[in-house]
Design a protein around this motif. Sequence first.
Motif, PDB file in Angstrom:
ATOM      1  N   ILE A  15       0.837  -1.208   0.000  1.00  0.00           N
ATOM      2  CA  ILE A  15       0.000   0.000   0.000  1.00  0.00           C
ATOM      3  C   ILE A  15       0.868   1.253   0.000  1.00  0.00           C
ATOM      4  N   SER A  16       1.895   1.267   0.831  1.00  0.00           N
ATOM      5  CA  SER A  16       2.793   2.430   0.904  1.00  0.00           C
ATOM      6  C   SER A  16       3.503   2.652  -0.426  1.00  0.00           C
ATOM      7  N   THR A  17       3.959   1.566  -1.049  1.00  0.00           N
ATOM      8  CA  THR A  17       4.643   1.678  -2.335  1.00  0.00           C
ATOM      9  C   THR A  17       3.691   2.193  -3.408  1.00  0.00           C
ATOM     10  N   ALA A  18       2.452   1.731  -3.396  1.00  0.00           N
ATOM     11  CA  ALA A  18       1.468   2.194  -4.373  1.00  0.00           C
ATOM     12  C   ALA A  18       1.211   3.694  -4.224  1.00  0.00           C
ATOM     13  N   ILE A  19       1.116   4.159  -2.986  1.00  0.00           N
ATOM     14  CA  ILE A  19       0.899   5.599  -2.753  1.00  0.00           C
ATOM     15  C   ILE A  19       2.067   6.407  -3.296  1.00  0.00           C
ATOM     16  N   VAL A  20       3.285   5.958  -3.019  1.00  0.00           N
ATOM     17  CA  VAL A  20       4.476   6.682  -3.457  1.00  0.00           C
ATOM     18  C   VAL A  20       4.570   6.720  -4.981  1.00  0.00           C
ATOM     19  N   PHE A  71       0.832   8.380  -6.693  1.00  0.00           N
ATOM     20  CA  PHE A  71       0.406   9.742  -6.336  1.00  0.00           C
ATOM     21  C   PHE A  71       1.597  10.604  -5.910  1.00  0.00           C
ATOM     22  N   LEU A  80       2.434  13.834  -2.544  1.00  0.00           N
ATOM     23  CA  LEU A  80       3.290  13.523  -1.399  1.00  0.00           C
ATOM     24  C   LEU A  80       3.575  14.722  -0.487  1.00  0.00           C
ATOM     25  N   ALA A  89       0.538  15.316   1.578  1.00  0.00           N
ATOM     26  CA  ALA A  89       0.312  14.181   2.470  1.00  0.00           C
ATOM     27  C   ALA A  89       1.284  14.195   3.648  1.00  0.00           C
ATOM     28  N   GLY A 122       1.814   6.183   8.285  1.00  0.00           N
ATOM     29  CA  GLY A 122       2.243   7.325   7.478  1.00  0.00           C
ATOM     30  C   GLY A 122       3.755   7.429   7.408  1.00  0.00           C
ATOM     31  N   VAL A 151       5.134   5.286   4.656  1.00  0.00           N
ATOM     32  CA  VAL A 151       5.097   5.928   3.331  1.00  0.00           C
ATOM     33  C   VAL A 151       6.317   6.825   3.153  1.00  0.00           C
TER      34      VAL A 151
END
Length: 520
Positions: free
Chosen positions: A175-180, A183, A187, A190, A335, A338
């Motif tokens: 999940i963290s890798t997908a966010i980075v 999106f 960042l 966030a 968080g 991330v």
Amino acid sequence: MTDLCMSKVPDRVDSTSGDSDHVATHSGYERDELPRQFSLLSTVALGFSMTNSWLGYSATFITPLLMGGSPAVFFGLIGASIASCFITAGLAELASAYPSSGGQYHFAFMVSSPKYRALAAFTMGWLSVIAWALTSASTAVVCAQMAGNLATIYNPSYIAEAWQTYLMYCFLVLISTAIVCLFPRALPRAEIIMFISSVLGFVASFIVLVATQPHKQSAAAVFVDYKNNSGWSDGTSFLIGLGTCMYAYLAIDGASHIAEELPNPSRDVPRAMGLTMLIGMVTVIPWTIVFLFCATDTDAVAASSIPIYTIYLQATQSQPAATVLTVWILFVYAGALVSCMVTTGRLAYAFARDEGLPFSEFFARLHTKQQTPVNATVGCAVSIILYGLIYVGSTSAFNSFISMSILSLNLTYAAPQTILLARGRERILPNRPFPFRLGRYLGPVCNAVSTIWVPFITIIFCFPTSLPTTISSMNYASVVISGISLLIFISWWVSKRKTFSGPKIEIQGLEIVSQETHRA
């Protein structure tokens, strides 16, 4: 002089122009491909989100508590805070002089002699990448363990198996890798949101504990009553606990690894590092005092699967209140993961760009649409997930490798400062103006403290936490760091010494011009 420049450098840069950021980061690669989207505020938010001193110490204070009770928890933190101030100041000066996403391996290259600079950069680069990957792994496993243990509190018949914790660990990393990766433009905002969440969590926790605990510990119990059950002498047990206290300021270099995404990194990276350290001390020291006064049964805290939850429960006498505050901590920790993935991916990208990694050409590519190092970030995530398999087989082995994150990062903080001090600050630091200088007197002091302190605490950190020592209680950190260091040197001698020449920077615009100016 022109043949001293790297072959991929297309243009000369005037080192006296005053454009220090451009001089320090200019290379044969288009470093401006990374969008300059971070401000000072979002950089501070990123740096603090990773360090998060009050949060990190909430997860690791058990070791000093077992080594000497409440006094070891408090005074160990004070010692770690003082040492970290000196280390951070010396590192921030180097970040101002040589701003680059490579961070410590770039600094080591710039301050080393021409004969050894490639080896120094390669060693620091690998130690940094490994340390940051392990820091990300430790953050993910803390979140996974906390989630599983919270489930156990509400359903005592459920005990999280190692494989179940590992699956949660993998989920969090993915999940963290997908966010980075998906999106990247979000960042900075966030990070600011997570920074605010952490500060609000600190304020809420502080107020709740102070207001709800009517039976606080005495000052003597918190500051005087030393309880050493480790088998070591009191002095040695305190030092072993102090080594773990350094975790409160782990990842203080985080801001330096987004230097190429800042408009003015030479000015703002040192500011971000300093503010991260300052905010860390302003939060973690008062927080530690409060939870030590409010923990009425430290034995129960030490035996708890979630020590900070037990402290909340002892203070509030309310399971829902303790759960809400613990979930808040879990959210902020997620968080921080991330932020760790952001930094780990950027650092791996920078090192691959300089051909320090296997398959460097692949990992040095930026995603054409997202303009972010997707390949490097995903590669790090895969490595972290594969590393997590060790947890399924042996949590002790997993934790021994996690210790490497503290040791490696501190070694990379100290090594460039040691080289700088040994070779002469006035001769090595660039003549061109850069915003953060420690000066003739404070600079050598900070470098010297880092040079002495880090090797000393590294040795102490490798001691077992209790005597007598058994196979299960043995501290294998020394074996791990020795083994990894050996692999790095083997990689260097077998392959990379023939192909790795260090960061693709214009040396002419930095150290060499500085040296020639002094000679003139």
